[in-house]
Motif scaffolding. Structure first.
Motif, PDB file in Angstrom:
ATOM      1  N   ARG A 104       0.819  -1.210   0.000  1.00  0.00           N
ATOM      2  CA  ARG A 104       0.000   0.000   0.000  1.00  0.00           C
ATOM      3  C   ARG A 104       0.857   1.267   0.000  1.00  0.00           C
ATOM      4  O   ARG A 104       0.505   2.283   0.562  1.00  0.00           O
ATOM      5  CB  ARG A 104      -0.973   0.008   1.189  1.00  0.00           C
ATOM      6  CG  ARG A 104      -1.906  -1.187   1.218  1.00  0.00           C
ATOM      7  CD  ARG A 104      -2.946  -1.078   2.329  1.00  0.00           C
ATOM      8  NE  ARG A 104      -2.360  -0.781   3.626  1.00  0.00           N
ATOM      9  CZ  ARG A 104      -1.752  -1.673   4.400  1.00  0.00           C
ATOM     10  NH1 ARG A 104      -1.645  -2.929   3.998  1.00  0.00           N
ATOM     11  NH2 ARG A 104      -1.262  -1.324   5.571  1.00  0.00           N
ATOM     12  N   ASN A 105       2.039   1.165  -0.630  1.00  0.00           N
ATOM     13  CA  ASN A 105       2.941   2.304  -0.790  1.00  0.00           C
ATOM     14  C   ASN A 105       3.346   2.921   0.547  1.00  0.00           C
ATOM     15  O   ASN A 105       3.656   4.110   0.618  1.00  0.00           O
ATOM     16  CB  ASN A 105       2.326   3.367  -1.703  1.00  0.00           C
ATOM     17  CG  ASN A 105       2.283   2.927  -3.151  1.00  0.00           C
ATOM     18  OD1 ASN A 105       3.283   3.015  -3.858  1.00  0.00           O
ATOM     19  ND2 ASN A 105       1.133   2.439  -3.592  1.00  0.00           N
ATOM     20  N   GLN A 106       3.344   2.110   1.601  1.00  0.00           N
ATOM     21  CA  GLN A 106       3.710   2.601   2.927  1.00  0.00           C
ATOM     22  C   GLN A 106       5.115   2.111   3.289  1.00  0.00           C
ATOM     23  O   GLN A 106       5.365   0.915   3.358  1.00  0.00           O
ATOM     24  CB  GLN A 106       2.702   2.113   3.975  1.00  0.00           C
ATOM     25  CG  GLN A 106       1.278   2.592   3.744  1.00  0.00           C
ATOM     26  CD  GLN A 106       1.148   4.104   3.824  1.00  0.00           C
ATOM     27  OE1 GLN A 106       1.591   4.712   4.807  1.00  0.00           O
ATOM     28  NE2 GLN A 106       0.561   4.698   2.812  1.00  0.00           N
ATOM     29  N   LEU A 107       6.024   3.055   3.499  1.00  0.00           N
ATOM     30  CA  LEU A 107       7.384   2.731   3.937  1.00  0.00           C
ATOM     31  C   LEU A 107       7.471   2.878   5.447  1.00  0.00           C
ATOM     32  O   LEU A 107       6.785   3.722   6.035  1.00  0.00           O
ATOM     33  CB  LEU A 107       8.391   3.662   3.262  1.00  0.00           C
ATOM     34  CG  LEU A 107       8.472   3.594   1.730  1.00  0.00           C
ATOM     35  CD1 LEU A 107       9.411   4.683   1.215  1.00  0.00           C
ATOM     36  CD2 LEU A 107       8.956   2.231   1.261  1.00  0.00           C
ATOM     37  N   PRO A 108       8.346   2.081   6.119  1.00  0.00           N
ATOM     38  CA  PRO A 108       9.160   1.014   5.532  1.00  0.00           C
ATOM     39  C   PRO A 108       8.369  -0.277   5.371  1.00  0.00           C
ATOM     40  O   PRO A 108       7.392  -0.511   6.074  1.00  0.00           O
ATOM     41  CB  PRO A 108      10.260   0.842   6.576  1.00  0.00           C
ATOM     42  CG  PRO A 108       9.594   1.175   7.869  1.00  0.00           C
ATOM     43  CD  PRO A 108       8.618   2.271   7.560  1.00  0.00           C
TER      44      PRO A 108
END
Length: 598
Positions: free
Chosen positions: A184-188
């Protein structure tokens, strides 16, 4: 371990089914090994314990990528041009050798790989080093770069070249555009993989320690380089390990510093918090699988060893057979890998970073007059327009300066195909607009713990090898932790008669149904059966006797319905009700119960 001990371990490995050289019926082939029944089980258990710690407990994803990948992947990664070892060929017998290994084996240089071919050649001449095969001098022989990748063709013909992967990491990197969607494009976020890798080693040696096919367990952690939160370093801050930093290596007689991970980071010895975190996790993990921590260290790469893209790199090393060998690498790889695949492929390897609040920025733009560029530059007009767009993004002042310079000609210069083209600013449509942005696209950085499973297995066998004497008889055993031992429990009938064999086989079947790894053995004296299980590291043995079937011959044989449970290391024995056996063995295997608590 002594040379005699090393021989005993190699002999044990083959005799008891841990590993053996492959294709022995056809003379064998160096650098390839078959894991026998005990070795395959030990290897699987090490992999599963790694997976539980680095994938499950860390909340990471796991993938399984192909071992063959097309040539463009390795062109982008740099493996086609830079994945080389130093080869020197004997002028007499024609045998090829790793030049840096010859230096390391015969001089005080410990890390010759980082010295470069020219310096290695000088050392060979200086020390008058010779061919290990025939004794011919190697001074003056050319040292050439040899690419370690195995080449193949994908499909018929040679139009689609491919390579066996030399590391598992590229299988993760190339799939990043899809993997970031899963996250979900969440880093890290982290992605792990356990699988085979292949390197066409010049001179495989030292059993499993340098081979041509091996198993890697790798974690690629994708992080935002400007995110200040970092890992939960407090969870491993008190883990003590030996840190052999650059300063300690460069001192005469320098020794590793025994430090808690938290202190090593606070001192700046391990600068990156993610690297420090994974060093702490790895130290605990290696100890849990049986590595002797008195023969273990973390060694920092010297400047000549470190890859150009790595901000810092540490190796986990263990002493085996008198040498320090690399077990794992921990590298901060910056955005090197993703930037290369972003450049070479048609996919987007960036992640959108959302700002806390929208910001208004000035954005330079160009809108070239193609009615001018077409006649002026012909077929290059489109490339000139693209170059103008790149120049506006990289150096907008070039347009401003050209337009405002009273002594200039009012043009900007762009490079296309090695040729310079001058374009009047008034024909570029250059302008600066104010736009509101909610975020920006960034290339994540990568933190990589990469571990060799085969080397871990060999190290564990070496470090857990024991010899003692029981009742006047010499005993060889492997003090393997129960969590990784190939077999958890051996089940024996005291003798195979009077129904003892049938009851023992029932016990073995019941334990297998509970998911325990069981070896059944009714051959020979009970003491010899114990020794056979000790030798392969089985931590517990269960003996079914007359008390088990309710026919005890005297009062000292135990309560009816009980079995004898024996512990490998101390050879201590306890009586246990048979209906409590599965749960007790599970607790002993998982470390929830100690044997002396029975």
């Amino acid at each position: 371990m002594s040379e005699e001990g090393d021989y005993d371990l190699a002999e044990l490995a083959k005799r008891r089914g841990f590993f053996l050289q492959s294709a022995g019926a056809y003379g064998g082939v160096s650098g390839f090994y078959t894991f026998g029944p005990q070795g395959a089980s030990l290897k699987d258990n090490i992999e599963n314990v790694w997976r539980e710690r680095f994938t499950v407990r860390e909340g990471n994803m796991e993938i399984d990528a192909p071992t063959v990948m097309p040539e463009p992947v390795f062109e982008a990664s740099g493996h086609l041009d830079g994945f080389d070892d130093m080869l020197v060929e004997c002028p007499e017998c024609g045998e090829s050798h790793r030049a840096d290994h010859i230096v390391e084996d015969n001089t005080d240089y410990e890390e010759a790989e980082g010295l470069g071919p020219e310096r290695v050649g000088e050392i060979i001449a200086e020390y008058e080093l010779v061919c290990p095969n025939c004794g011919t001098g190697l001074a003056g022989q050319a040292i050439e770069d040899f690419n370690l990748m195995f080449e193949t063709n994908i499909g018929p013909g040679s139009s689609s070249p491919g390579y066996l992967r030399p590391e598992t990491a590229q299988g993760i990197f190339v799939e990043f555009p899809q993997l970031k969607e899963y996250a979900r494009n969440q880093l890290p976020f982290g992605v792990t993989q356990i699988g085979r890798a292949y390197r066409n080693e010049i001179s495989p040696r030292k059993s499993l320690l340098r081979v041509r096919e091996f198993t890697q367990a790798e974690l690629e952690l994708f992080v935002d380089p400007e995110d200040g939160e970092g890992p939960d370093l407090a969870s491993v801050a008190d883990v003590v390990a030996p840190f052999y930093g650059v300063d300690q290596q460069e001192q005469d007689g320098g020794e590793p510093l025994e430090l808690p991970v938290g202190e090593a980071h606070e001192r700046g010895l391990v600068a990156d918090p993610w690297i420090a975190y994974y060093l702490g996790v790895a130290a605990e993990w290696y100890e849990s699988i049986g590595v002797d921590m008195d023969r273990f260290r973390f060694r920092q790469h010297l400047s000549g060893e470190r890859a150009h893209y790595a901000a810092d790199c540490w190796d986990a090393e263990a002493e085996v057979d008198g040498d320090w060998i690399e077990l794992a690498g921990f590298a901060y790889r910056s955005d090197y890998d993703l930037s290369k695949h972003d450049e070479y492929s048609d996919e987007d390897y960036t992640v959108f970073r959302q700002y806390d609040e929208p910001v208004t920025v000035e954005q330079p733009t160009v809108d070239p007059d193609m009615s001018y560029l077409g006649p002026e530059f012909g077929g290059a007009a489109g490339d000139v327009a693209d170059a103008l767009e790149d120049l506006a993004a990289e150096d907008p002042d070039a347009f401003r300066d050209a337009a405002e310079d009273p002594e200039g000609d009012g043009t900007v210069t762009v490079e296309v195909g090695g040729d310079s083209h001058e374009v009047p600013v008034e024909q570029t449509g250059f302008a600066v607009e104010e736009v509101t942005e909610s975020g920006e696209h960034i290339l994540p950085h990568v933190v990589e713990p990469s571990l060799g499973i085969d080397r871990a297995l060999y190290t564990v066998l070496d470090h857990c090898y024991r010899e003692d004497e029981i009742d006047g008889e010499e005993r060889t055993f492997l003090e393997l932790p129960a969590a990784v031992a190939p077999t958890t429990v051996g089940v024996f009938p005291l003798m195979d008669r009077d129904g003892l064999g049938e009851r023992a086989r029932e016990v073995a079947a019941d334990l297998r149904e509970r998911g325990l790894s069981v070896a059944y053995d009714d051959s020979g004296a009970i003491g010899r059966r114990y020794r056979r299980q000790d030798e392969v590291g089985t931590p517990f043995c269960v003996t079914v006797d007359y008390a088990t079937i309710g026919e005890a011959r005297d009062e000292d044989e135990g309560e009816p319905g009980t079995v004898t449970v024996r512990e490998r290391d101390t050879t201590a024995q306890r009586r246990l009700p048979i209906d409590e056996l599965p749960e007790t063995l599970e607790a002993l295997r998982d470390g929830d119960l100690a044997f002396d608590e029975l």
